[in-house]
Write a protein that holds these residues in place. Structure first.
Motif, PDB file in Angstrom:
ATOM      1  N   PHE A   2       0.836  -1.208   0.000  1.00 18.45           N
ATOM      2  CA  PHE A   2       0.000   0.000   0.000  1.00 18.45           C
ATOM      3  C   PHE A   2       0.868   1.255   0.000  1.00 18.45           C
ATOM      4  O   PHE A   2       0.628   2.189  -0.781  1.00 18.45           O
ATOM      5  CB  PHE A   2      -0.936   0.009   1.210  1.00 18.45           C
ATOM      6  CG  PHE A   2      -1.730   1.284   1.352  1.00 18.45           C
ATOM      7  CD1 PHE A   2      -2.890   1.459   0.622  1.00 18.45           C
ATOM      8  CD2 PHE A   2      -1.304   2.306   2.190  1.00 18.45           C
ATOM      9  CE1 PHE A   2      -3.629   2.636   0.729  1.00 18.45           C
ATOM     10  CE2 PHE A   2      -2.022   3.480   2.306  1.00 18.45           C
ATOM     11  CZ  PHE A   2      -3.187   3.643   1.573  1.00 18.45           C
ATOM     12  N   ARG A  19       2.481   1.817  -3.265  1.00 23.06           N
ATOM     13  CA  ARG A  19       1.498   2.151  -4.302  1.00 23.06           C
ATOM     14  C   ARG A  19       1.069   3.613  -4.244  1.00 23.06           C
ATOM     15  O   ARG A  19       0.525   4.151  -5.206  1.00 23.06           O
ATOM     16  CB  ARG A  19       0.284   1.228  -4.133  1.00 23.06           C
ATOM     17  CG  ARG A  19      -0.673   1.205  -5.303  1.00 23.06           C
ATOM     18  CD  ARG A  19      -1.580  -0.024  -5.240  1.00 23.06           C
ATOM     19  NE  ARG A  19      -2.342  -0.134  -4.015  1.00 23.06           N
ATOM     20  CZ  ARG A  19      -2.207  -1.125  -3.126  1.00 23.06           C
ATOM     21  NH1 ARG A  19      -1.310  -2.086  -3.312  1.00 23.06           N
ATOM     22  NH2 ARG A  19      -2.957  -1.170  -2.048  1.00 23.06           N
ATOM     23  N   HIS A  20       1.332   4.266  -3.116  1.00 21.61           N
ATOM     24  CA  HIS A  20       0.819   5.629  -2.923  1.00 21.61           C
ATOM     25  C   HIS A  20       1.923   6.621  -2.530  1.00 21.61           C
ATOM     26  O   HIS A  20       1.850   7.253  -1.457  1.00 21.61           O
ATOM     27  CB  HIS A  20      -0.290   5.623  -1.870  1.00 21.61           C
ATOM     28  CG  HIS A  20      -1.540   4.961  -2.342  1.00 21.61           C
ATOM     29  ND1 HIS A  20      -2.404   5.537  -3.247  1.00 21.61           N
ATOM     30  CD2 HIS A  20      -2.066   3.740  -2.046  1.00 21.61           C
ATOM     31  CE1 HIS A  20      -3.415   4.720  -3.482  1.00 21.61           C
ATOM     32  NE2 HIS A  20      -3.236   3.619  -2.774  1.00 21.61           N
ATOM     33  N   GLU A  46       2.205   9.466  -3.649  1.00 20.94           N
ATOM     34  CA  GLU A  46       1.614  10.809  -3.655  1.00 20.94           C
ATOM     35  C   GLU A  46       1.137  11.260  -2.283  1.00 20.94           C
ATOM     36  O   GLU A  46       0.872  12.445  -2.049  1.00 20.94           O
ATOM     37  CB  GLU A  46       0.442  10.855  -4.658  1.00 20.94           C
ATOM     38  CG  GLU A  46      -0.861  10.278  -4.172  1.00 20.94           C
ATOM     39  CD  GLU A  46      -0.907   8.758  -4.110  1.00 20.94           C
ATOM     40  OE1 GLU A  46      -1.897   8.198  -3.589  1.00 20.94           O
ATOM     41  OE2 GLU A  46       0.055   8.106  -4.595  1.00 20.94           O
ATOM     42  N   LEU A  47       1.047  10.291  -1.355  1.00 16.26           N
ATOM     43  CA  LEU A  47       0.608  10.631   0.001  1.00 16.26           C
ATOM     44  C   LEU A  47       1.745  11.173   0.863  1.00 16.26           C
ATOM     45  O   LEU A  47       1.492  11.659   1.972  1.00 16.26           O
ATOM     46  CB  LEU A  47       0.011   9.388   0.677  1.00 16.26           C
ATOM     47  CG  LEU A  47      -1.332   8.906   0.130  1.00 16.26           C
ATOM     48  CD1 LEU A  47      -1.684   7.544   0.724  1.00 16.26           C
ATOM     49  CD2 LEU A  47      -2.436   9.916   0.430  1.00 16.26           C
ATOM     50  N   ARG A 107       6.617   8.990   4.933  1.00 25.17           N
ATOM     51  CA  ARG A 107       6.359   7.593   4.585  1.00 25.17           C
ATOM     52  C   ARG A 107       6.025   6.784   5.845  1.00 25.17           C
ATOM     53  O   ARG A 107       5.143   5.918   5.825  1.00 25.17           O
ATOM     54  CB  ARG A 107       7.574   6.987   3.872  1.00 25.17           C
ATOM     55  CG  ARG A 107       7.366   5.527   3.452  1.00 25.17           C
ATOM     56  CD  ARG A 107       8.599   4.938   2.773  1.00 25.17           C
ATOM     57  NE  ARG A 107       8.441   3.504   2.566  1.00 25.17           N
ATOM     58  CZ  ARG A 107       7.906   2.951   1.479  1.00 25.17           C
ATOM     59  NH1 ARG A 107       7.485   3.726   0.487  1.00 25.17           N
ATOM     60  NH2 ARG A 107       7.794   1.637   1.372  1.00 25.17           N
ATOM     61  N   VAL A 114       2.385   7.233   6.674  1.00 24.33           N
ATOM     62  CA  VAL A 114       1.503   6.422   5.828  1.00 24.33           C
ATOM     63  C   VAL A 114       1.527   4.970   6.284  1.00 24.33           C
ATOM     64  O   VAL A 114       0.484   4.303   6.374  1.00 24.33           O
ATOM     65  CB  VAL A 114       1.907   6.538   4.348  1.00 24.33           C
ATOM     66  CG1 VAL A 114       1.014   5.648   3.478  1.00 24.33           C
ATOM     67  CG2 VAL A 114       1.831   7.985   3.881  1.00 24.33           C
ATOM     68  N   ILE A 150      -5.515   9.078   3.861  1.00 22.74           N
ATOM     69  CA  ILE A 150      -4.905   7.757   3.665  1.00 22.74           C
ATOM     70  C   ILE A 150      -5.976   6.673   3.676  1.00 22.74           C
ATOM     71  O   ILE A 150      -5.957   5.735   2.862  1.00 22.74           O
ATOM     72  CB  ILE A 150      -3.828   7.502   4.742  1.00 22.74           C
ATOM     73  CG1 ILE A 150      -2.685   8.519   4.593  1.00 22.74           C
ATOM     74  CG2 ILE A 150      -3.295   6.075   4.655  1.00 22.74           C
ATOM     75  CD1 ILE A 150      -1.753   8.592   5.793  1.00 22.74           C
ATOM     76  N   ALA A 155      -7.780   6.699   0.375  1.00 22.50           N
ATOM     77  CA  ALA A 155      -6.979   6.040  -0.660  1.00 22.50           C
ATOM     78  C   ALA A 155      -7.133   4.524  -0.564  1.00 22.50           C
ATOM     79  O   ALA A 155      -7.255   3.824  -1.579  1.00 22.50           O
ATOM     80  CB  ALA A 155      -5.510   6.446  -0.533  1.00 22.50           C
ATOM     81  N   SER A 190     -10.517   3.429  -1.842  1.00 24.41           N
ATOM     82  CA  SER A 190     -10.504   3.413  -3.302  1.00 24.41           C
ATOM     83  C   SER A 190      -9.825   2.152  -3.821  1.00 24.41           C
ATOM     84  O   SER A 190     -10.323   1.503  -4.753  1.00 24.41           O
ATOM     85  CB  SER A 190      -9.788   4.654  -3.838  1.00 24.41           C
ATOM     86  OG  SER A 190      -9.665   4.597  -5.236  1.00 24.41           O
ATOM     87  N   ASP A 191      -8.688   1.787  -3.233  1.00 19.09           N
ATOM     88  CA  ASP A 191      -8.004   0.555  -3.630  1.00 19.09           C
ATOM     89  C   ASP A 191      -8.917  -0.660  -3.480  1.00 19.09           C
ATOM     90  O   ASP A 191      -8.855  -1.607  -4.271  1.00 19.09           O
ATOM     91  CB  ASP A 191      -6.757   0.341  -2.765  1.00 19.09           C
ATOM     92  CG  ASP A 191      -5.614   1.274  -3.145  1.00 19.09           C
ATOM     93  OD1 ASP A 191      -5.757   2.031  -4.130  1.00 19.09           O
ATOM     94  OD2 ASP A 191      -4.585   1.248  -2.445  1.00 19.09           O
ATOM     95  N   TYR A 229      -8.690   9.853  -6.478  1.00 19.57           N
ATOM     96  CA  TYR A 229      -8.841   8.405  -6.383  1.00 19.57           C
ATOM     97  C   TYR A 229     -10.109   7.877  -7.048  1.00 19.57           C
ATOM     98  O   TYR A 229     -10.431   6.691  -6.910  1.00 19.57           O
ATOM     99  CB  TYR A 229      -8.792   7.971  -4.913  1.00 19.57           C
ATOM    100  CG  TYR A 229      -7.494   8.351  -4.257  1.00 19.57           C
ATOM    101  CD1 TYR A 229      -6.284   7.814  -4.704  1.00 19.57           C
ATOM    102  CD2 TYR A 229      -7.459   9.281  -3.223  1.00 19.57           C
ATOM    103  CE1 TYR A 229      -5.079   8.183  -4.133  1.00 19.57           C
ATOM    104  CE2 TYR A 229      -6.248   9.656  -2.638  1.00 19.57           C
ATOM    105  CZ  TYR A 229      -5.071   9.097  -3.109  1.00 19.57           C
ATOM    106  OH  TYR A 229      -3.873   9.462  -2.550  1.00 19.57           O
TER     107      TYR A 229
END
Length: 417
Positions: free
Chosen positions: A116, A119-120, A122-123, A140, A143, A193, A196, A199-200, A247
């Protein structure tokens, strides 16, 4: 998915007698130029306490809609359901509040957390989202920490949603994800977060209920820092607007406020934000209507007043039992609860003024109100005696219900006082 209207408002009806009285408040609001969609909600726990079935909520709502000739949308919410409790709600609900609070904090598999975070990207960084009070600073490690705490809950939400959609067809389902019944509020970065992750998981979530800072006690006003709530609410609205674009979440995505009823001091803050941003809202009022029934019976006098006093006396004798399931959302000082003997000497208007949520009334007693709020199963013990009394005093009780929802909730929230 079943597309929700911009403004939806959840009302509880413990004994399925006040749907028409509740709906009249929405009719009044529509006549004033604002359309808000009623959503009748009742949780599995409440059904268990009073011995009712989910179908009764739909039946009462439908009867009210037909009686008043309501030609606008309405919904029935399977409130705070989980996979083990959802089945009885499937035939009669179209709005599903998916509650995954029990899985928050349980660790997800390490490889899924790492995937996860990878994959993100952008967070991570300084996130300058439109409408925020200040940029979000996210590392990071942040997240990863949020993923460790919430990823399992999100995956559980996905499992529940897919089960519901398979049973009813996705076009017949509006999904809400509830994360408010936890100990720790979610910050705006955490909410982003979580969105996101939703959405996943491909959940077409249309409302999300985060936990806000402050106390959302049952049946009484907000306790906390209003300025802090204002920042949180406005920032959460900005986060949702960003998540829709980033998303691919539904454009109808909006905040859900599980108010516990009567958070009057928050209404001006929420209204200003909605008017400024054009955001939607779902708000739940929990058990306010049950309290209005007691107020109406007290005002009716005679046998109604006698039953209201009897219910209070029983609740007072079983205060620990009734408060235990709601310990995290009530603050009752038992020394401020009047004795049954004192209450037995009160007139109907005097008892009603102690319970009715008008804070500047000298007789208002927030502790008595909270106790009665969580003691609705006392009335259930009386069965037909209680519901027959509601029927016998339908006009006065119904007037209290309508006036409460319109004057103290809908109008201040969507029009202004």
């Amino acid at each position: 998915m079943l597309i929700l209207e911009k403004y939806t408002f959840g009302v509880g009806d413990r004994f399925a007698h006040q749907a028409a009285a509740q709906l009249r408040a929405f009719v009044q609001l529509a006549d004033a130029g604002v359309d808000v969609t009623p959503v009748w909600n009742k949780s599995n726990r409440e059904h268990t306490f009073v011995g009712s079935k989910p179908q009764s909520v739909y039946d009462a709502g439908k009867a009210a809609v037909e009686k008043l000739g309501w030609g606008k949308p309405w919904h029935v919410d399977a409130d705070h359901i989980q996979l083990k409790t959802v089945d009885p709600f499937l035939p009669c609900s179209d709005f599903f509040t998916i509650d995954v609070a029990d899985s928050i904090g349980k660790p997800a598999p390490a490889d899924e957390v790492t995937a996860f975070v990878d994959r993100h990207p952008e967070l991570v960084g300084t996130l300058k989202l439109a409408g925020l009070s200040a940029p979000l600073e996210v590392t990071r490690a942040d997240v990863q920490k949020v993923a460790e705490q919430y990823l399992l809950a999100v995956k559980e939400a996905g499992e529940i949603y897919r089960y519901i959609a398979a049973a009813k067809g996705a076009d017949n389902v509006a999904a809400e994800v509830s994360m408010d019944e936890t100990d720790t509020p979610q910050t705006p970065p955490e909410l982003l977060i979580i969105l996101a992750a939703l959405s996943d998981e491909e959940i077409p979530v249309q409302t999300i209920a985060p936990k806000f800072t402050g106390r959302f006690n049952k049946g009484v006003d907000y306790v906390g820092d209003l300025d802090q709530f204002k920042r949180e609410f406005n920032d959460d609205v900005a986060v949702l607007a960003h998540a829709v674009k980033a998303y691919g979440l539904p454009e109808t995505l909006k905040l859900s406020v599980h108010s516990g009823s009567d958070k009057f001091s928050l209404y001006p803050i929420i209204r200003e934000c909605l008017q400024r941003t054009g955001a939607g809202l779902h708000l739940k009022t929990a058990g306010t209507t049950w309290l209005e029934e007691i107020i109406g019976l007290a005002e009716a006098g005679g046998d109604g007043l006698a039953l209201a006093k009897e219910i209070y006396a029983y609740a007072l004798e079983h205060v620990e039992e009734f408060c235990a399931p709601y310990a995290s959302v009530i603050d009752i000082d038992q020394s401020k609860l009047p004795s049954a003997e004192e209450v037995n000497g009160w007139s109907g208007p005097r008892m009603a003024s102690a319970i009715r949520h008008i804070q500047d009334n000298e007789h208002f007693n927030a502790h008595m109100r909270q106790l009665l709020h969580v003691s609705f199963k006392v009335a259930a013990k009386h069965g037909a005696r209680y519901t027959d009394m509601l029927t016998a005093n339908e006009e006065i009780v119904g007037n209290e219900v309508t006036k409460n929802i319109y004057d103290r909730h809908l109008r201040p929230l969507f029009i202004g006082s």
